[in-house]
Motif scaffolding. Structure first.
Motif, PDB file in Angstrom:
ATOM      1  N   ASP A 113      11.399  -1.726   2.758  1.00 31.21           N
ATOM      2  CA  ASP A 113      11.356  -2.582   3.625  1.00 31.21           C
ATOM      3  C   ASP A 113      11.981  -2.098   5.044  1.00 31.21           C
ATOM      4  OD1 ASP A 113      13.124  -4.004   1.422  1.00 31.21           O
ATOM      5  OD2 ASP A 113      14.257  -3.028   3.085  1.00 31.21           O
ATOM      6  N   HIS A 114      12.500  -0.904   5.009  1.00 29.27           N
ATOM      7  CA  HIS A 114      12.894  -0.228   6.265  1.00 29.27           C
ATOM      8  C   HIS A 114      11.854   0.933   6.303  1.00 29.27           C
ATOM      9  CE1 HIS A 114      16.230  -3.076   6.336  1.00 29.27           C
ATOM     10  NE2 HIS A 114      16.503  -2.579   7.295  1.00 29.27           N
ATOM     11  N   TRP A 115      11.272   1.107   7.649  1.00 27.00           N
ATOM     12  CA  TRP A 115      10.582   2.249   7.620  1.00 27.00           C
ATOM     13  C   TRP A 115      10.551   3.054   8.924  1.00 27.00           C
ATOM     14  CZ3 TRP A 115       8.624  -2.800   7.007  1.00 27.00           C
ATOM     15  CH2 TRP A 115       7.809  -3.015   5.522  1.00 27.00           C
ATOM     16  N   LEU A 116      10.158   4.139   9.168  1.00 30.08           N
ATOM     17  CA  LEU A 116      10.327   5.063  10.172  1.00 30.08           C
ATOM     18  C   LEU A 116       9.375   4.503  11.378  1.00 30.08           C
ATOM     19  CD1 LEU A 116      11.308   7.334  11.775  1.00 30.08           C
ATOM     20  CD2 LEU A 116       9.199   8.863  10.709  1.00 30.08           C
ATOM     21  N   LEU A 117       8.005   3.926  10.962  1.00 32.77           N
ATOM     22  CA  LEU A 117       6.803   3.867  11.682  1.00 32.77           C
ATOM     23  C   LEU A 117       6.268   2.421  11.321  1.00 32.77           C
ATOM     24  CD1 LEU A 117       5.098   7.224  11.491  1.00 32.77           C
ATOM     25  CD2 LEU A 117       6.487   6.387  13.531  1.00 32.77           C
ATOM     26  N   ALA A 118       5.546   1.856  12.315  1.00 32.83           N
ATOM     27  CA  ALA A 118       4.815   0.671  11.870  1.00 32.83           C
ATOM     28  C   ALA A 118       3.382   1.215  11.177  1.00 32.83           C
ATOM     29  CB  ALA A 118       4.631  -0.278  13.165  1.00 32.83           C
ATOM     30  N   ASP A 119       2.880   2.149  11.699  1.00 33.87           N
ATOM     31  CA  ASP A 119       1.613   2.503  11.245  1.00 33.87           C
ATOM     32  C   ASP A 119       1.431   4.076  11.407  1.00 33.87           C
ATOM     33  OD1 ASP A 119      -1.786   1.540  12.077  1.00 33.87           O
ATOM     34  OD2 ASP A 119      -0.933   2.882  10.581  1.00 33.87           O
ATOM     35  N   ALA A 120       1.047   4.577  10.295  1.00 33.52           N
ATOM     36  CA  ALA A 120       0.866   6.048  10.396  1.00 33.52           C
ATOM     37  C   ALA A 120      -0.029   6.608  11.095  1.00 33.52           C
ATOM     38  CB  ALA A 120       0.482   6.526   9.046  1.00 33.52           C
ATOM     39  N   ALA A 130       3.639   9.314   2.213  1.00 32.22           N
ATOM     40  CA  ALA A 130       5.157   9.335   1.896  1.00 32.22           C
ATOM     41  C   ALA A 130       5.760   7.936   2.099  1.00 32.22           C
ATOM     42  CB  ALA A 130       5.733  10.377   2.591  1.00 32.22           C
ATOM     43  N   GLY A 131       4.800   6.829   2.658  1.00 31.56           N
ATOM     44  CA  GLY A 131       5.213   5.558   2.753  1.00 31.56           C
ATOM     45  C   GLY A 131       6.214   5.514   3.750  1.00 31.56           C
ATOM     46  N   LEU A 132       6.014   6.217   4.714  1.00 30.50           N
ATOM     47  CA  LEU A 132       7.042   6.340   5.828  1.00 30.50           C
ATOM     48  C   LEU A 132       6.642   5.136   7.016  1.00 30.50           C
ATOM     49  CD1 LEU A 132       8.049  10.123   6.606  1.00 30.50           C
ATOM     50  CD2 LEU A 132       9.020   8.224   5.042  1.00 30.50           C
ATOM     51  N   ALA A 133       5.364   4.786   6.659  1.00 26.05           N
ATOM     52  CA  ALA A 133       4.865   3.670   7.766  1.00 26.05           C
ATOM     53  C   ALA A 133       4.673   2.407   6.836  1.00 26.05           C
ATOM     54  CB  ALA A 133       3.700   4.112   8.354  1.00 26.05           C
TER      55      ALA A 133
END
Lengths: 422, 304, 322
Positions: free
Chosen positions: A185-192, A234-237
């Motif tokens: 529920d916390h990400w680096l980005l909104a959209d890759a 990697a799920g970062l977005a």
């Protein structure tokens, strides 16, 4: 006695003439998209103090609808406003297809201002045979908007992020599942896709090269797709669409920690998207693509104003355009209002650029943007950019969400674009 | 030129009798068991709830500020933001003007179609003339042509005429629509006895007078239904209006709502107020005239 | 006009001419309007489809022969949009009619009181503006805090239900409008909501025309309700079903309003909501390919024609077979 009479009648004539002149109020409808509407509303008092007889009416539509509107009204030869705003993604289309007045000609002589206007912006609105069909009014140097608090919590220093690889590593730390429900529920980005955007918007050529050849099947695009996929997998977005309610919520709540975007996003954030997060944000240049390179410097937007051929008020229209584009005060006002970065270079030495912006915790963000603006390579745009953008975006979607093979996606895109523009 | 009024009166009375005698048919089945009744009513009730819910939801949202609309848990009851939403709406759009535009265009479409379609239906129903079947079938075939096909040339034509951004581009082209003519032809065939024509002619009526003084009064319900249907269709039209109307002051309601949606700062509270205003006038008309609208619509389909 | 005496039928030549000319004059408004606003655009579109044009007044219209058609028929975007349109058409068309038949049957049974109320209520969605309703649905479907997701999240907390939900593939909260798996069902539901009532009314009218004697006879023979429905009601209703389904097919192939409002002009994530109508709109009014757009329109028309003919064949009733 005669002299008196003459003087009197002369005076009367002068009064009548000025009265007649003053009574000639011109209504000037202009067509814009957000956030230009907000920016120009702020400029109107300034404008009207210089031109009290021109009443400006601002018509604003969502950016897609706005461009469909000007395409159809220019095609129809009727119904267009006297001044139309064109965004950088569409400018080449209008450059090629006509319907707009050539501002390089007399009585406009816009090219007299060339030395003061950001060169790449000017170039984009000029046809191969030297006609200037639209006047640049703002440019959009792009940077990374990051949440200071989130980075601090995770012990990451933004200055350590020098390459995309560094950003990726930071993303892995920041992205987490705090509620334990198995989903981040916390990400680096909104959209890759933002990663793709960063790489592409900082390249000197967009979808086509100088000769009009489609070059989406190139190394740069391949890299952009690969990186975007890597961040995505990697799920970062957060798979959050831009301009959606969730996107706003992401900024408000700090669940999105980094957003690469044009300088104008700052205006939106502060103005209405997440005003209560003031002080928690910072801006930084984009990381470099590869180790040892300069940070990527790109643009993310940029607006132009043009006069449709069908306009009956070209004179007043030009007065407005000239005012917005070359008047230092109006450029600064628009900038203050919505972070529409001035395309008028002399405005860059205004003291406001040195201002410490509270929203960014006292950072002199505007100076950063100026630096980036200077570093952006001139961009080659082409009349089929809008279509190419549409096709590539669809392919990127398939790569990210449906695991389509990148090479195939790019060659498909190349093929489709080439067919379309045969 | 005196029309024998007695004939008309006679006919009207006969029609009335026929309508009155058309009782509700006896129930197909006497469902005695309460349990069965319950299970048969249940789907209807569920679907009625599903049908009504979006209207309810629209009203609730119209009274909520934009931040409230998207918070968790979502709102289910009314609140107090109606006035502020309304103010935002009016600030961004000349909404009452848009309402008037929708009304004006729909009314014109309605009046024109009532006149031309009844005239056309009359022509097809009451006269035998060369090429009648061919012309009629051709007209029906045109119903199958998708509007999508013509939208681009339609736009080009309107700009050629100089009708872009004008109301008449919206109500004029469809004025004598095939569906309306078809509908009224069926209605006339079922409601007007053919001998009436000759009777009226004997009395010295011109053809147009027969239409106007004799037939039209008889088919008033059908014409009325068509008028309502045309009104509704025009009011809700979106794609054509989107292509033609170019200024905020000329927008009809659907286009105005859409223009509102595109803005970066979409104010959902205000949009919901706008949507309510776009929907409820028709609902009110419908509430009073549902029977006529429904029977008018189904009449055409039945006899087909 | 001369006053006639009883028994004297005198028709002067003018009157005779009037009688002959009248029908043509009366039906002429349709044909004139149709010629200008109906036929001409169709012909012009055909002409355009063999040319390219940017639509800007004064620029050249270049003849290109069959190229636009060739392009459209080999354009992946076209086939994608067509597939999307047909899928949405099926997802919304089938439930629409099944539900409508079901509701009409119940209403027709005759025991329902205040039938007018039910008819009016069920019919109501048909008269609403698709744009306004789509806006309401966009809030309803919103992620993560829309009302629908709220309900599903609540349901998900009930132990038994949550495994049922994940078995269907639902993982609340669902991004109905941006998850390619759910976008088409989501927009289809708005269409079902809108048109089920309309079809119900049509079928009800059709059912009411079926004579009770048929039912009586069947019941005397000992037939049960399902048999009656399938052996009597449905066959008698076939012409009406044919009409209603064809109307649905023609309408669904041109779906524009709801997907535009719910997904935006690009059809949303992965273009899952990109219908043929939106493709045509974009090609003409965003990209200035007026000739290509015309060819898209004609190819689509061909599809509509084919599907309509297939439907007509499948649903033909006995009378028509001869």
């Amino acid at each position: 006695m005669k002299k008196m009479l003459l003087l009197l009648s002369l005076a009367l004539l002068v009064v009548l003439a000025s009265y007649g002149g003053a009574a000639e109020k011109v209504t000037l409808p202009i067509a814009v998209f957000p956030d230009l509407d907000g920016a120009y509303e702020q400029c109107l008092p300034l404008f009207n103090s210089e031109y009290p007889d021109i009443e400006v009416i601002i018509n604003s539509l969502g950016i897609d609808d706005h461009h469909a509107h000007i395409v159809t009204t220019i095609a129809a030869g009727t119904g267009a406003e006297d001044v139309v705003a064109v965004e950088i993604a569409y400018i080449a289309q209008f450059v090629a297809e006509g319907g707009l007045v050539d501002l390089a000609q007399a009585p406009y002589n816009a090219t007299d201002y060339s030395h003061s206007i950001t060169p790449y912006a000017l170039k984009q609105a000029t046809t191969t045979d030297g006609r200037l069909v639209a006047m640049p009014v703002d440019i959009a140097p792009a940077c990374g908007f990051y949440r200071r608090d989130v980075f601090a919590e995770n012990n990451i220093d933004i200055n350590d992020i020098k390459t995309l690889e560094d950003l990726f590593a930071a993303g892995e730390i920041i992205t987490k599942d705090t509620t334990g429900d198995g989903r981040n529920d916390h990400w680096l980005l909104a959209d890759a896709a933002s990663i793709y955007d960063m790489i592409i918007h900082s390249a000197p050529e967009l979808y086509f090269d100088e000769d009009g050849n489609c070059q989406v099947n190139s190394d740069r695009f391949r890299e952009a797709f690969t990186w975007a996929k890597r961040f995505h997998d990697a799920g970062l977005a957060g798979a959050i669409g831009a301009w959606s309610q969730e996107w706003f919520a992401g900024f408000q709540e700090g669940t999105v920690a980094y957003e690469p975007c044009g300088a104008w996003l700052g205006g939106h954030l502060e103005g209405w998207m997440a005003p209560e997060t003031s002080g928690k944000w910072g801006v930084a240049p984009w990381p470099a693509l590869h180790e040892g390179e300069e940070p990527m410097a790109g643009f993310w937007g940029g607006s132009y104003l043009a006069i449709p051929e069908q306009s009956q008020n070209k004179d007043a229209a030009w007065k407005f355009i000239e005012f917005i584009a070359t008047n230092r005060d109006s450029q600064i006002t628009a900038f203050k209002a919505t972070n529409a970065f001035p395309s008028w270079m002399p405005a860059w030495d205004d003291p406001m650029f040195e201002e410490e912006l509270e929203f960014f915790a006292g950072q002199k963000a505007r100076l950063l943007w100026t630096d980036i603006a200077k570093a952006v390579p001139g961009v080659v745009t082409y009349k089929y950019d809008a279509i190419a953008n549409s096709i590539i975006a669809a392919e990127l979607g398939m790569v990210l969400h449906e695991d389509k093979d990148i090479d195939r996606a790019l060659s498909d895109a190349q093929r489709q674009i080439e067919r379309r523009i045969r | 030129m005196a029309v024998k009024n007695i004939d008309i009166q006679n006919l009207k009375q006969k029609n009335m009798k026929r309508h009155m005698q058309r009782k509700e048919p006896e129930p197909l089945v006497n469902v005695k068991s309460g349990v069965s009744k319950f299970f048969l009513y249940l789907p209807l009730v569920i679907w009625a709830l599903i049908t009504l819910y979006p209207f309810w939801y629209m009203l609730v949202l119209a009274t909520r500020g934009p931040a409230e609309i998207f918070r968790m848990p979502p709102p289910v009851w009314f609140s107090k933001a109606l006035l502020s939403n309304y103010e935002v709406l009016l600030d961004r759009l000349p909404f009452w003007r848009n309402l008037w535009n929708s009304f004006y265009i729909a009314a014109m479409a309605s009046l024109l179609s009532m006149f031309f379609c009844s005239l056309g239906g009359f022509g097809f129903a009451m006269y035998k003339f060369k090429g009648r079947n061919l012309l009629f079938n051709f007209m029906i075939a045109t119903l199958m042509i998708p509007p999508l096909l013509g939208i681009v040339p339609y736009f080009i034509m309107m700009s050629y005429f100089g009708w872009v951004n004008t109301p008449r581009a919206l109500y004029l082209p469809g004025a004598a629509g095939a569906y309306g003519i078809y509908l009224l032809r069926q209605y006339i065939l079922s409601a007007v006895p053919p001998d009436l024509m000759d009777a009226a002619r004997i009395d010295g009526c011109t053809e147009f007078a027969i239409y106007y003084r004799v037939v039209l009064p008889i088919i008033k319900p059908g014409v009325g239904a068509l008028g309502l249907i045309s009104f509704i269709g025009s009011w809700n039209n979106f794609m054509t209006a989107l292509v033609i109307l170019k200024q905020r002051v000329t927008y009809t309601l659907p286009v105005a709502l859409r223009s509102f949606q595109g803005a970066a700062q979409t104010h959902y509270g205000a949009i919901m107020v706008g949507a309510t205003i776009a929907v409820f006038p028709l609902l009110i008309i419908f509430a009073f005239m549902s029977k006529q609208i429904i029977s008018g619509l189904t009449l055409g389909a039945l006899k087909g | 006009m001369e006053k006639l005496e009883a028994g004297q039928i005198k028709i002067n030549p003018f009157r005779r001419w009037q009688k002959k000319a009248a029908p043509y004059i009366f039906i002429s408004p349709f044909y004139i309007a149709f010629l200008i606003f109906g036929a001409f655009p169709i012909v012009f579109a055909l002409y355009l489809s063999f040319n390219t044009w940017t639509g800007v007044a004064g620029t050249a219209i270049e003849f290109v022969g069959w190229e636009n058609y060739y392009y459209t028929l080999t354009d992946p975007m076209f086939w994608d949009a067509l597939k999307t349109t047909i899928l949405i058409g099926v997802y919304s068309g089938v439930p629409q009619h099944i539900l409508a038949l079901f509701f009409a049957f119940i209403l027709n049974l005759g025991f329902v009181k205040v039938k007018e109320f039910w008819k009016a209520t069920i019919f109501m969605p048909y008269i609403t503006s698709a744009v306004a309703i789509a806006l309401v649905f966009s809030v309803f479907y919103s992620h993560p805090n829309g009302f629908l997701n709220y309900i599903f999240v609540l349901l998900n907390n009930i132990p038994g239900l949550s495994s049922l939900l994940s078995w269907i593939g639902l993982d609340p909260p669902v991004n109905w409008l941006a998850n390619t798996a759910w976008m088409r069902p989501a927009v289809s539901f708005t269409v079902v909501w809108m048109f089920t009532g309309w079809n119900t009314i049509l079928y009800l009218a059709g059912m009411q025309a079926i004579s009770h004697e048929l039912y009586e006879a069947a019941r005397v023979d000992g037939a049960r309700w399902p048999q009656i429905f399938f052996r009597i009601t449905l066959p008698c209703l076939k012409p009406m079903i044919q009409f209603a389904v064809i109307m649905t097919v023609i309408g669904q192939m041109q779906l524009f309003d709801q997907p535009l409002i719910l997904f935006g002009v690009h059809g949303g994530t992965g273009r899952a909501g990109y219908t043929i109508a939106m493709f045509l709109y974009q090609t003409a009014f965003n990209w200035n390919f007026f000739g290509s757009a015309a060819s898209i329109a004609y190819v689509t028309f061909m599809f509509i024609l084919i599907i309509t003919l297939i439907t007509k064949r499948l649903l033909r009733s006995h009378e028509e077979v001869d």
